[in-house]
Scaffold this motif. Structure first.
Motif, PDB file in Angstrom:
ATOM      1  N   LEU A 191      60.118 -16.991  50.052  1.00 22.81           N
ATOM      2  CA  LEU A 191      59.191 -16.007  49.471  1.00 22.81           C
ATOM      3  C   LEU A 191      57.861 -16.038  50.209  1.00 22.81           C
ATOM      4  N   TYR A 192      57.336 -17.240  50.414  1.00 23.15           N
ATOM      5  CA  TYR A 192      56.016 -17.381  51.036  1.00 23.15           C
ATOM      6  C   TYR A 192      56.024 -17.012  52.517  1.00 23.15           C
ATOM      7  N   ASP A 194      57.769 -14.648  53.810  1.00 26.01           N
ATOM      8  CA  ASP A 194      57.688 -13.190  53.808  1.00 26.01           C
ATOM      9  C   ASP A 194      56.267 -12.721  53.479  1.00 26.01           C
ATOM     10  N   LEU A 195      55.647 -13.312  52.465  1.00 27.23           N
ATOM     11  CA  LEU A 195      54.299 -12.885  52.065  1.00 27.23           C
ATOM     12  C   LEU A 195      53.276 -13.158  53.171  1.00 27.23           C
ATOM     13  N   ARG A 198      53.472 -10.701  55.958  1.00 23.73           N
ATOM     14  CA  ARG A 198      52.771  -9.474  55.552  1.00 23.73           C
ATOM     15  C   ARG A 198      51.255  -9.645  55.717  1.00 23.73           C
TER      16      ARG A 198
ATOM     17  N   ARG B 198      47.692  -6.455  51.740  1.00 25.13           N
ATOM     18  CA  ARG B 198      48.730  -6.594  52.768  1.00 25.13           C
ATOM     19  C   ARG B 198      50.006  -7.201  52.160  1.00 25.13           C
ATOM     20  N   MET B 199      49.830  -8.218  51.309  1.00 23.33           N
ATOM     21  CA  MET B 199      50.992  -8.864  50.689  1.00 23.33           C
ATOM     22  C   MET B 199      51.851  -7.883  49.890  1.00 23.33           C
TER      23      MET B 199
END
Lengths: 205, 205
Positions: A191-192, A194-195, A198, B198-199
């Motif tokens: 999850l992190y 991916d975040l 971004r 952004r996230m």
């Protein structure tokens, strides 16, 4: 401290010898985590380790020396996890680093909390040594962000700010992570990753 | 506790009366922050507040009652900051919420650390009450993320995960923020608003 973390710590801290010194360090981490550094006595630590209070002083000069060793090893482990992540693709490299750093803070949350929350209890000399490791950790992540920017793979207006946020996000996992809350450490890592990609505006390959 | 935070706390906690009870709460927050909950006695708190140890018990049943009041007011303040952020544009709304929540954790870092790190010292009844406020805080942010997704303004594969990360990022500011490190609370708020947009994959307007 949860039994599973205790056992994993024992292998993480295999470099600490003799075994009695290692057992004391693990006992100190558990005690500091439960009652805070100032709320813990060397007597508490000895009891947790199943030893006499006098035995503590055979291996460590003071309670602060125990905290310092926990902090030093904890930070050195974090740093080595990050520097072990290599590769030419900046996107894959930052994703891997976040995956390993975030999931480590879930797995070793008890130790990580002691390491992060009790810095002010270190002596100035010990704090300086830990601060050097912290600068290394910050530098390792910043270098990954800079490499992505240089390669045109990331879009980051504030590299230092983004680095700070990436580290903070991963470290804070230790505060809130609970193994029975439905996400595993590996899932948090995914999850992190991916975040964070971004956050740095990573271009899709 | 830094003098500036002490003074701002006094205005934040204006609802706590009489003034002696308020002074004790602020003294307890400072003491818990410096030595941890378990490392602090009611005698320490009384000394910090410039009162007799017996005076503490006129206003609070126990040391835990002081921690609970700090925790309850801290969480209620966080929740009211978030629910006060309104508006029809999901992008502007989430950005404002992050700005206010992150900068609050920089300004009130001492209180925030006590509130976040000493949850395990609360009685089960008090923890349940605080947990309800925490669910409210999580719900307020999740609702903002969901509103952006529903409006087609955000792209979020895992709403709960993103909400968790947004809150964690802002809360952890309390751990590392130092007023002399070159960024003001407002600048942290701006940086984090950008990173969070952004996230959540916010579309440029």
């Amino acid at each position: 401290m949860p039994r599973d973390e205790f056992e994993r710590l024992d292998s993480t801290w295999a470099s600490v010898t003799p075994p009695a010194a290692r057992r004391m360090l693990i006992a100190a981490a558990a005690a500091f985590s439960a009652r805070g550094y100032h709320g813990t006595t060397t007597r508490d630590i000895a009891a947790e380790a199943g030893m006499s209070p006098a035995a503590v002083y055979i291996h460590y000069r003071s309670k602060e020396e125990l905290l310092f060793q926990i902090s030093r090893i904890g930070h050195a482990t974090s740093l080595s996890l990050l520097t072990a992540v290599t590769g030419d693709d900046p996107v894959a490299r930052l994703a891997s680093a976040v995956r390993v750093f975030a999931s480590w803070h879930a797995e070793y949350r008890t130790t990580a909390r002691v390491v992060q929350y009790e810095l002010s209890a270190l002596t100035p000399e010990h704090l300086a040594e830990v601060a050097e490791l912290r600068r290394g950790i910050e530098g390792a992540v910043r270098e990954m962000v800079e490499a992505g920017v240089a390669a045109g793979a990331f879009d980051v207006p504030d590299v230092r700010g983004a680095t700070l946020a990436v580290l903070s996000l991963c470290i804070d996992v230790a505060r809130w992570f609970q193994p029975d809350r439905g996400r595993t450490p590996a899932e948090i890592g995914d999850l992190y990753a991916d975040l964070v990609l971004r956050m740095v505006g990573a271009k899709a390959p």
